[in-house]
Motif scaffolding. Structure first.
Motif, mmCIF file in Angstrom:
data_model
loop_
_atom_site.group_PDB
_atom_site.id
_atom_site.type_symbol
_atom_site.label_atom_id
_atom_site.label_comp_id
_atom_site.label_asym_id
_atom_site.label_seq_id
_atom_site.Cartn_x
_atom_site.Cartn_y
_atom_site.Cartn_z
ATOM 1 N N VAL A 7 -6.929 5.289 -7.507
ATOM 2 C CA VAL A 7 -6.544 6.047 -6.325
ATOM 3 C C VAL A 7 -7.545 5.794 -5.199
ATOM 4 N N ASP A 63 -1.771 -1.111 -2.993
ATOM 5 C CA ASP A 63 -1.016 -0.968 -4.246
ATOM 6 C C ASP A 63 -1.534 0.196 -5.080
ATOM 7 N N LYS A 64 -2.517 0.908 -4.538
ATOM 8 C CA LYS A 64 -3.096 2.043 -5.262
ATOM 9 C C LYS A 64 -2.443 3.358 -4.827
ATOM 10 N N LEU A 65 -2.622 4.361 -5.635
ATOM 11 C CA LEU A 65 -2.222 5.720 -5.277
ATOM 12 C C LEU A 65 -3.093 6.172 -4.103
ATOM 13 N N ARG A 121 -3.696 6.469 -12.589
ATOM 14 C CA ARG A 121 -3.690 5.272 -11.754
ATOM 15 C C ARG A 121 -4.899 5.253 -10.822
ATOM 16 N N TYR A 141 0.617 9.799 -2.574
ATOM 17 C CA TYR A 141 1.564 8.851 -1.982
ATOM 18 C C TYR A 141 1.356 7.461 -2.563
ATOM 19 N N GLU A 142 2.371 6.630 -2.365
ATOM 20 C CA GLU A 142 2.273 5.220 -2.719
ATOM 21 C C GLU A 142 3.195 4.423 -1.805
#
Length: 240
Positions: free
Chosen positions: A158, A107-109, A156, A126-127
């Motif tokens: 990462v 759910d992280k970058l 966010r 990306y995500e």
């Protein structure tokens, strides 16, 4: 669908075969040998172990770049040779996209980083959204400060991965203002299995090339080309 995948964009050499979403086999090495020494022997060993008839594959997937110029040329030449001999299409998979695919489900970058020398990195952001890889920033060659600035602006957490991470570790510690984690050894380098998994999706979307038409995507000029351009520029007379 059966995919044979090759990955030689960096220090890692990797070969994998997937069939309908299942990994039949993968052979990955991250050691100080040239891909010209390792890639074909690895392919032969893998096909023998899984009793693969190469004529049964539907496509040849290859990490198309960016990355090491020599590594990409070896991978491309191998894929082209197989494609021509077997009359199979090539699925060109962006290197950085495939690296991000290593971290499916997070759910992280995601920020892959390959060392591109001169304080630059081959990278992207990306995500995963509903299980699908989404591109926040397409793969590119930029200064490490530029990608860290973009990460900070997004604000966010990462996950970083790739051979560029240890190279830029001190810079990340001093300048990355959001929480970041380094992916573990199981998934922090290139893997042909990820190339194959992403290639299956690209194949279904019609992203294929003929073997004759395939070529790597270097993203920037080689060092020799840059030096030639610099010498050419220095030798010009700009006087009026």
């Amino acid at each position: 669908m059966k995919i044979l995948a090759l990955e030689s964009s960096g220090l890692v050499a990797s070969v994998a075969v997937t069939e309908d979403g299942n990994l039949l086999g993968e052979y990955t090495m991250n050691y100080k040998k040239t891909h010209s020494q390792t890639l074909l022997p690895m392919l032969q060993a893998l096909t023998e172990m899984i009793e693969l008839d190469l004529n049964t594959v539907d496509a040849i997937a290859v990490s198309k770049g960016p990355g090491s110029f020599t590594g990409l040329r070896i991978g491309s030449a191998t894929a082209k040779g197989l494609g021509l001999a077997l009359n199979k299409p090539i699925v060109p998979v962006p290197t950085i996209d495939a690296m991000a695919y290593n971290l499916w489900g997070t759910d992280k970058l995601i920020c892959p980083m390959m060392d591109a020398r001169r304080q630059q990195t081959y990278t992207g952001l990306y995500e995963f959204v509903d299980g699908e890889l989404q591109t926040v920033l397409p793969q590119c060659a930029v200064d490490i400060s530029e990608i860290v600035e973009k990460i900070n602006k997004l604000g966010r957490p990462v996950v970083v991965l790739g051979d560029g991470v240890p190279v830029f570790e001190a810079y990340l510690q001093d300048n990355c203002k959001v929480p970041y984690e380094v992916a573990p050894a199981t998934c922090n380098r290139q893997r042909a299995a990820s190339v194959a998994a992403l290639a299956e999706k690209l194949y279904q979307e019609g992203v294929v090339e003929t073997a004759a038409g395939h070529k790597p995507d270097y993203l920037r000029l080689s060092q020799a080309e840059r030096e030639l351009a610099e010498r050419d520029l220095a030798g010009r007379d700009f006087s009026i």
